[in-house]
Scaffold this motif. Sequence first.
Motif, PDB file in Angstrom:
ATOM      1  N   LEU A 162     -45.524  -1.602  32.876  1.00  0.00           N
ATOM      2  CA  LEU A 162     -45.841  -1.244  31.493  1.00  0.00           C
ATOM      3  C   LEU A 162     -46.386   0.176  31.425  1.00  0.00           C
ATOM      4  N   ARG A 163     -47.222   0.544  32.381  1.00  0.00           N
ATOM      5  CA  ARG A 163     -47.780   1.894  32.376  1.00  0.00           C
ATOM      6  C   ARG A 163     -46.679   2.935  32.555  1.00  0.00           C
ATOM      7  N   THR A 164     -45.738   2.673  33.459  1.00  0.00           N
ATOM      8  CA  THR A 164     -44.660   3.632  33.694  1.00  0.00           C
ATOM      9  C   THR A 164     -43.842   3.871  32.436  1.00  0.00           C
ATOM     10  N   SER A 200     -35.072  11.014  34.203  1.00  0.00           N
ATOM     11  CA  SER A 200     -34.463  11.386  35.482  1.00  0.00           C
ATOM     12  C   SER A 200     -35.453  11.198  36.629  1.00  0.00           C
ATOM     13  N   GLU A 201     -36.723  11.565  36.401  1.00  0.00           N
ATOM     14  CA  GLU A 201     -37.744  11.418  37.439  1.00  0.00           C
ATOM     15  C   GLU A 201     -37.957   9.953  37.799  1.00  0.00           C
ATOM     16  N   SER A 256     -37.009   8.087  41.316  1.00  0.00           N
ATOM     17  CA  SER A 256     -38.090   7.578  42.164  1.00  0.00           C
ATOM     18  C   SER A 256     -38.046   6.064  42.336  1.00  0.00           C
ATOM     19  N   GLY A 257     -37.274   5.382  41.479  1.00  0.00           N
ATOM     20  CA  GLY A 257     -37.241   3.927  41.526  1.00  0.00           C
ATOM     21  C   GLY A 257     -38.352   3.275  40.734  1.00  0.00           C
ATOM     22  N   ARG A 316     -50.973  11.072  36.445  1.00  0.00           N
ATOM     23  CA  ARG A 316     -49.538  11.340  36.515  1.00  0.00           C
ATOM     24  C   ARG A 316     -48.858  10.378  37.470  1.00  0.00           C
ATOM     25  N   LEU A 317     -47.595  10.124  37.210  1.00  0.00           N
ATOM     26  CA  LEU A 317     -46.839   9.290  38.127  1.00  0.00           C
ATOM     27  C   LEU A 317     -46.639  10.037  39.432  1.00  0.00           C
ATOM     28  N   PRO A 318     -46.625   9.325  40.565  1.00  0.00           N
ATOM     29  CA  PRO A 318     -46.420   9.995  41.839  1.00  0.00           C
ATOM     30  C   PRO A 318     -45.036  10.606  41.912  1.00  0.00           C
TER      31      PRO A 318
END
Length: 242
Positions: free
Chosen positions: A175-177, A189-190, A194-195, A240-242
């Motif tokens: 949910l956060r993603t 795209s990111e 990254s999956g 931030r997302l890794p």
Amino acid sequence: MPTTYGQFCPIAKAMEVLDERWMMLVLRELLLGSRHFNEVRRGVPRMSPTLLSKRLQTLVRAGVVQRHCEGRQVTYHLTPAGQELMPILEAIGRWGLRWMQELHDDDLDPYYLLWDIRRSLDLEAVPDTTTVLSFSFSDVDPPVRHWWMVIRRQGVDICDFDQGHDVWAHVRTTLRTLTLLWRGDSSWSETLRSGDVVIDGQPAARRTVPRWLGRSFLADTPRPVPQDLEQVPTSLRTPRLP
């Protein structure tokens, strides 16, 4: 009407209407196209129906909203005074994206996220037949982990149960993603590379679903440059997302 501030200042007079709890979120729903009571309510799911009714009454009395009745059907429409609030609402949203960046777990709601996403779906790009997207959020409790977006030319439904339609594509993520993606804190795209988001289904799904879902109309808001962020407390920064 709400309690007055006892000041002639135009800001004070405006805030006599606008600063009541939930008021700006009710206006957000109206400004983004909701016209029926239940439509507005679905955009503010944690607000009680009684309080929503009171806020709508306040807006009607203030001349910001008009209440129309056709038989038993009631709709709410913004007056010119209400329509003028759109750039103000957008400015507040962009300010919030830039400077109020922390997201607590309590801020994340799968229903509201999908309800917000549905506003921007390009229904002309969707097949004429009923098209269903399913979503699985691995970071929420099982009872609210699975959702379905049922897309038809006449509108979009958000369901927390399987209505039995064939699923065109299945989106698996957290949910956060998806929330950060929708807000513009990351890109399709990111996250696909990254999956962090996995899309299963029809061969064209991986390409088509991101185009259908898109991002919030505020997502292109420029974020603060690093030297500006250094002046913001760490607790107010969105991870931030890794």
